[in-house]
Write an enzyme that holds these catalytic residues in place. Structure first.
Site, short mmCIF file in Angstrom:
data_model
loop_
_atom_site.label_atom_id
_atom_site.label_comp_id
_atom_site.label_asym_id
_atom_site.label_seq_id
_atom_site.Cartn_x
_atom_site.Cartn_y
_atom_site.Cartn_z
N HIS A 114 90.39 59.55 109.88
CA HIS A 114 89.71 59.02 111.07
C HIS A 114 88.33 58.42 110.77
O HIS A 114 87.97 58.24 109.61
CB HIS A 114 89.65 60.07 112.18
CG HIS A 114 90.99 60.66 112.46
ND1 HIS A 114 91.95 60.01 113.18
CD2 HIS A 114 91.55 61.84 112.07
CE1 HIS A 114 93.05 60.76 113.23
NE2 HIS A 114 92.83 61.87 112.56
N GLU A 151 86.97 65.72 114.71
CA GLU A 151 87.79 65.79 113.50
C GLU A 151 87.22 64.92 112.39
O GLU A 151 87.23 65.31 111.22
CB GLU A 151 89.23 65.37 113.83
CG GLU A 151 90.17 65.44 112.63
CD GLU A 151 91.56 64.92 112.92
OE1 GLU A 151 91.82 64.53 114.08
OE2 GLU A 151 92.39 64.90 111.99
N HIS A 207 92.99 66.23 107.24
CA HIS A 207 92.95 66.16 108.70
C HIS A 207 92.78 67.56 109.29
O HIS A 207 92.85 68.56 108.57
CB HIS A 207 94.25 65.54 109.25
CG HIS A 207 94.34 64.07 109.04
ND1 HIS A 207 94.16 63.15 110.05
CD2 HIS A 207 94.58 63.34 107.92
CE1 HIS A 207 94.28 61.92 109.56
NE2 HIS A 207 94.54 62.01 108.27
N GLU A 255 96.83 69.28 107.25
CA GLU A 255 96.18 69.56 108.54
C GLU A 255 95.59 70.97 108.38
O GLU A 255 96.30 71.97 108.44
CB GLU A 255 97.20 69.51 109.69
CG GLU A 255 97.85 68.13 109.87
CD GLU A 255 97.02 67.19 110.74
OE1 GLU A 255 95.91 67.55 111.17
OE2 GLU A 255 97.50 66.05 110.97
#
Ligand code: ZN
Length: 211
Positions: free
Chosen positions: A6, A41, A96, A175
């Protein structure tokens, strides 16, 4: 290759549709999820990646990151994969944190499907070895539990992740935790925990690269 998922800002360029491989079209990138209190995030992934890069460089590794800072607009997922391909990365780790169900916690890994002609074929088996090494070693190193809402801590191989579909070498996504869960949010916002998570990623990578 470390890919902090991101970026900070949203814009029309970040919302543009790109080809993510395997017949999938999706947004260039997004700003990601956040904790309920607003810790984003993109900040988590950039901090963890920066810590992991320092640890890897101390071990003598050459590390490339897909974005150099946590300001502005980061590269599209297509560009992130291309950066890794251009660097001929021995491993590509997309970092992530999930925006999962509030009552779920823990980490999971994502890997390319085997034998899908549209995905990263030469490296699929290597990617799965990397996923296994990260899954087992990150768990042992950090003490983080496997996700309570993703069976066995392995996301189903559905071929929708652009960086995985478009990378030519061993590639996974981790994740690290669930931002929407109260206890995992406490971990995400604790610098000592982020260091532990970075060390866990380095341990998993080291297991793979030295196997
Ligand atoms: Zn993400």
């Amino acid at each position: 290759m470390l890919d902090p998922g991101h970026n900070l800002n949203n814009s029309s360029s970040i919302n543009q549709t790109v080809y993510a491989g395997n017949g999938v079209y999706k947004a260039c990138d997004t700003t990601g999820t956040s904790t309920n209190a607003g810790y984003p995030e993109h900040a988590f992934t950039f901090d963890v990646a920066t810590r992991a890069a320092a640890l890897l460089r101390a071990e003598g590794a050459t590390v490339v990151m897909t974005r150099p800072n946590d300001s502005g607009i980061g590269p599209c997922i297509t560009t992130r994969a291309q950066i890794g391909n251009d660097a001929h990365a021995n491993a590509f780790i997309a970092i992530h944190a999930d925006g999962g169900p509030a009552d779920g916690h823990g980490f999971f890994v994502m890997q390319p499907p085997l034998n899908n002609p549209n995905i990263n074929v030469p490296a699929s088996a290597q990617s799965r070895a990397l996923a296994t090494d990260m899954h087992d070693t990150f768990h042992a190193s950090t003490g983080m539990p496997y996700s309570t809402y993703i069976a066995n801590g392995y996301y189903p191989d559905d071929g929708v992740t652009g960086t995985i579909n478009l990378s030519h070498g061993p590639v996974i996504t981790i994740e690290c935790l669930n931002m929407r869960n109260a206890s995992d949010a406490g971990i995400a916002t604790d610098p000592a925990w982020r260091q532990r998570i970075a060390a866990g990623i380095v341990a998993g990578l080291t297991t793979f690269l030295t196997a």
